[in-house]
Design a protein around this motif. Structure first.
Motif, PDB file in Angstrom:
ATOM      1  N   VAL A   1     -13.921   6.271  25.022  1.00 19.12           N
ATOM      2  CA  VAL A   1     -13.912   7.760  24.521  1.00 19.12           C
ATOM      3  C   VAL A   1     -14.408   7.675  23.150  1.00 19.12           C
ATOM      4  O   VAL A   1     -14.043   6.819  22.221  1.00 19.12           O
ATOM      5  CB  VAL A   1     -12.625   8.751  24.498  1.00 19.12           C
ATOM      6  CG1 VAL A   1     -11.707   7.943  23.819  1.00 19.12           C
ATOM      7  CG2 VAL A   1     -12.838  10.197  24.174  1.00 19.12           C
TER       8      VAL A   1
ATOM      9  N   LYS B   1     -12.771  15.061  28.542  1.00 23.19           N
ATOM     10  CA  LYS B   1     -12.121  13.685  28.065  1.00 23.19           C
ATOM     11  C   LYS B   1     -12.607  12.601  29.404  1.00 23.19           C
ATOM     12  O   LYS B   1     -12.487  13.285  30.410  1.00 23.19           O
ATOM     13  CB  LYS B   1     -10.960  13.737  27.573  1.00 23.19           C
ATOM     14  CG  LYS B   1      -9.908  14.000  28.394  1.00 23.19           C
ATOM     15  CD  LYS B   1      -8.469  13.921  27.866  1.00 23.19           C
ATOM     16  CE  LYS B   1      -7.516  14.208  28.860  1.00 23.19           C
ATOM     17  NZ  LYS B   1      -5.903  14.076  28.258  1.00 23.19           N
TER      18      LYS B   1
ATOM     19  N   TYR C   1      -5.517  11.634  24.391  1.00 24.88           N
ATOM     20  CA  TYR C   1      -6.831  11.760  24.746  1.00 24.88           C
ATOM     21  C   TYR C   1      -7.572  10.421  24.936  1.00 24.88           C
ATOM     22  O   TYR C   1      -7.968   9.750  24.061  1.00 24.88           O
ATOM     23  CB  TYR C   1      -7.794  12.322  23.462  1.00 24.88           C
ATOM     24  CG  TYR C   1      -9.005  13.110  23.911  1.00 24.88           C
ATOM     25  CD1 TYR C   1      -9.056  14.460  24.251  1.00 24.88           C
ATOM     26  CD2 TYR C   1     -10.180  12.321  23.541  1.00 24.88           C
ATOM     27  CE1 TYR C   1     -10.136  14.888  24.640  1.00 24.88           C
ATOM     28  CE2 TYR C   1     -11.326  12.961  23.945  1.00 24.88           C
ATOM     29  CZ  TYR C   1     -11.635  14.174  24.403  1.00 24.88           C
ATOM     30  OH  TYR C   1     -12.581  14.843  24.789  1.00 24.88           O
ATOM     31  N   THR C   2      -7.544   9.800  26.439  1.00 27.20           N
ATOM     32  CA  THR C   2      -8.475   8.823  26.912  1.00 27.20           C
ATOM     33  C   THR C   2      -7.894   7.629  25.968  1.00 27.20           C
ATOM     34  O   THR C   2      -8.846   7.203  24.831  1.00 27.20           O
ATOM     35  CB  THR C   2      -9.885   9.009  27.011  1.00 27.20           C
ATOM     36  OG1 THR C   2      -9.948  10.044  27.823  1.00 27.20           O
ATOM     37  CG2 THR C   2     -10.511   7.752  27.883  1.00 27.20           C
TER      38      THR C   2
ATOM     39  N   THR D   1     -17.201  13.708  21.986  1.00 27.80           N
ATOM     40  CA  THR D   1     -16.734  14.592  22.922  1.00 27.80           C
ATOM     41  C   THR D   1     -15.314  15.194  22.050  1.00 27.80           C
ATOM     42  O   THR D   1     -14.523  16.000  22.982  1.00 27.80           O
ATOM     43  CB  THR D   1     -16.114  13.961  24.285  1.00 27.80           C
ATOM     44  OG1 THR D   1     -15.175  12.860  23.863  1.00 27.80           O
ATOM     45  CG2 THR D   1     -16.927  13.162  24.866  1.00 27.80           C
ATOM     46  N   LEU D   2     -15.020  14.925  21.194  1.00 23.52           N
ATOM     47  CA  LEU D   2     -14.017  15.547  20.169  1.00 23.52           C
ATOM     48  C   LEU D   2     -14.102  15.437  18.826  1.00 23.52           C
ATOM     49  O   LEU D   2     -14.590  14.333  18.218  1.00 23.52           O
ATOM     50  CB  LEU D   2     -12.667  14.617  20.721  1.00 23.52           C
ATOM     51  CG  LEU D   2     -11.502  14.997  19.789  1.00 23.52           C
ATOM     52  CD1 LEU D   2     -10.847  16.255  20.123  1.00 23.52           C
ATOM     53  CD2 LEU D   2     -10.316  13.860  20.165  1.00 23.52           C
TER      54      LEU D   2
END
Length: 552
Positions: free
Chosen positions: A186, A179, A308-309, A214-215
């Motif tokens: 993000v 992350k 997460y960011t 990224t997730l």
């Protein structure tokens, strides 16, 4: 079930390159490949842990292995796959070897392996491979020399009775990106209700091609399987996506059924708040002819949160108790309080829950009003930006809404963070679409029966949300602009108002209480001061008639 890994750092620059060539006949290769299918890694996926610098890798083998191992290095996998000289690049001068643990559970003909990767850096690309056997792999030419390998043989190192250079025990090299730090944006994708048929292959392929993700978040009903074979199929389908980014899941109604709960919990380990189920007493009221009884209820406790960011995620379980006073409810209130205290660092608050508060699908009868009654007011008080759900198969997005009342309509789909909570029904993961009720509710901004995923791009000041169909076309788009760095006075008044509702019944007697309070505080003291009760009483009671005769 998670164990701290054993990690060693091996500098590639301190060793010489060793190349081993094996000349095997086609017959021997075929014979060995049948045996090695037992040890070949499959269903590889990543997940976040409770620590920002960690990632856990999980996979399955059908045969028992000595120990699960992960090779990891910082950099792009092309360095290994192209047989480049790693020594010439400082970015790739160190391999990490992490060792984890294996588990089995009732019904599984195989083994689940998990290895935790730690000391990961923000916003970096890593390359990894999972497997077992010889800890010194033959495809890492500059890792060890021949003398070291021979020395390990003399010491009796057992590589599961197989050839040291056997790479069939190892996965291909796979890359992922950690992350971003707080100065960057993000991008993540969310979907629910997949299965192993229908459009799931196309949806996973579409997400896998999106290199900005990224997730990945799954809102429940992963495989729809009650047998291990179905979960194996789903794991193979999802691997191209879940092996290259964290794959965070919550349970759907199919995931908690008998035959599904064990594979769900053990194959997809999440950073749960409570690692073990709890048992509580549940009283069932009787009838005039039958007495009340008390039973024991097992709660799997499949809920957690992570950050997460720019985004604070609350991952709820629709299939653990969530009513006022329950363990999950108390935890949720604490999480919402914490999330709001960290709003400057994580301005976006997103709740993931399988059962939708708002749905005009006929799949399960529309909106889950039970969940809405218990939890919606909390989302309003704590300014939850988005609630993402599944359960019903289709895509639907609401306007900012509270108690079915539209708080703001914007035809340009541009909202502000104080406008209210937006609900997304994202049961678009591949399962067969459900029909809609004929009349579209006023709170429903858009709905359609397609498969795809919802893509979020979170900056500090904006949250951009797009629904992408599996063929890449645009289904929906809206944006929320951040306007509240901290709790303001308006929100504080919401908290005070709703806390009063908690202490009584949120839906009953509020008006009576306020009237009684006003009478005591304002009306009664004023009446007493001006002797109004005495005057009123005197005016109502007739004065006695006095006869002149009585005075005689």
């Amino acid at each position: 079930m998670k164990e701290s890994p054993t990690t060693s750092n091996i500098s590639a620059t301190s060793t010489t390159t060793t190349t081993t060539t094996a000349n095997l006949s086609i017959t021997s290769i075929n014979e060995m490949s049948e045996k090695q299918k037992l040890y070949s890694p499959r269903e590889i996926h990543l997940a976040l842990t409770n620590k920002d610098d960690e990632m856990v890798v999980t996979w399955i083998t059908k045969g028992r292995i000595n120990q699960p191992i992960v090779y990891l290095f910082k950099g792009d996998c092309s360095v290994v796959t192209s047989n480049s000289n790693i020594n010439n690049n400082n970015e790739y001068n160190s391999f990490n070897i992490s060792i984890g643990k294996s588990i089995v559970y009732n019904g599984l003909e195989g083994y689940v392996h998990s290895v935790t990767l730690n000391n990961l850096e923000f916003g970096k690309t890593y390359c990894y491979s999972v497997g077992s056997g010889n800890i010194y792999r033959s495809d890492i030419k500059s890792l060890v020399d021949q003398q070291q390998q021979q020395q390990k043989k003399k010491e009796g190192y057992n590589d599961d009775d197989d050839d040291n250079n056997d790479l069939l025990r190892w996965s291909k090299w796979i890359s992922f990106k950690t992350k971003s730090n707080e100065i960057d944006h993000v991008t993540f994708g969310a979907f629910a209700d997949s299965g192993t048929w229908g459009d799931v292959h196309e949806v996973v392929a579409s997400m896998s091609k999106d290199e900005s993700l990224t997730l990945a978040i799954h809102g429940g009903d992963l495989s729809y399987g009650l047998k291990e074979e179905v979960w194996d199929t789903f794991g193979d389908i999802i691997q191209p996506l879940a092996s290259r980014m964290p794959f965070m899941v919550i349970p759907g109604n199919w995931d908690v059924k008998e035959g599904a709960l064990q594979p769900f919990v053990n194959r997809y380990p999440m950073p749960l708040v409570y690692k073990q189920p709890t048992i509580e007493k549940k009283r069932i009221s009787g009838t005039p002819s039958t007495p009340s009884i008390t039973t024991l209820q097992t709660n799997p406790n499949l809920y957690y949160s992570f950050r997460y960011t720019h985004v604070y995620f609350i991952m709820l379980s629709s299939y653990d108790p969530y009513s006022l006073g329950s363990q999950q409810y108390k935890w949720l209130v604490n999480e919402l309080e914490l999330a709001n205290s960290m709003r400057q660092q994580y301005p976006w608050l997103i709740v993931i829950a399988h059962s939708p508060m708002y749905s005009s699908s006929t799949g399960h009868g529309g909106s889950d009003t039970g969940v809405r009654t218990q939890l919606e007011w909390l989302y309003d008080v704590y300014n939850v930006n988005v609630v993402f759900s599944g359960h019903d198969h289709g895509y639907e997005r609401t306007h900012p809404v509270l108690a079915e009342k539209v708080l703001k309509k914007n035809h340009n789909s541009q909202y502000k963070s104080k406008d209210g909570t937006i609900h997304i029904l994202g049961g678009t993961g591949g399962a067969t679409a459900d029909p809609w009720f004929e009349e579209q509710p006023n709170w429903s901004a858009i709905r359609e029966s397609t498969s795809g995923y919802t893509k979020f791009i979170a900056h500090k000041q904006t949250l951009q949300v797009t629904y992408l169909r599996m063929n890449g076309t645009l289904g929906d788009h809206f944006q929320i602009t951040n306007e509240f760095p901290t709790l303001d006075s308006i929100k504080s008044s919401k908290i005070f108002s709703h806390n009063n509702k908690i202490n009584s019944n949120p839906s009953e007697h509020t008006g009576v209480f306020l009237l009684f309070f006003a009478l005591i505080v304002f009306v009664f003291p004023i009446c007493a001061y001006y002797k109004l009760p005495h005057l009123i009483f005197s005016s109502l009671v007739p004065k006695p008639m006095i006869s002149n005769k009585s005075m005689v």
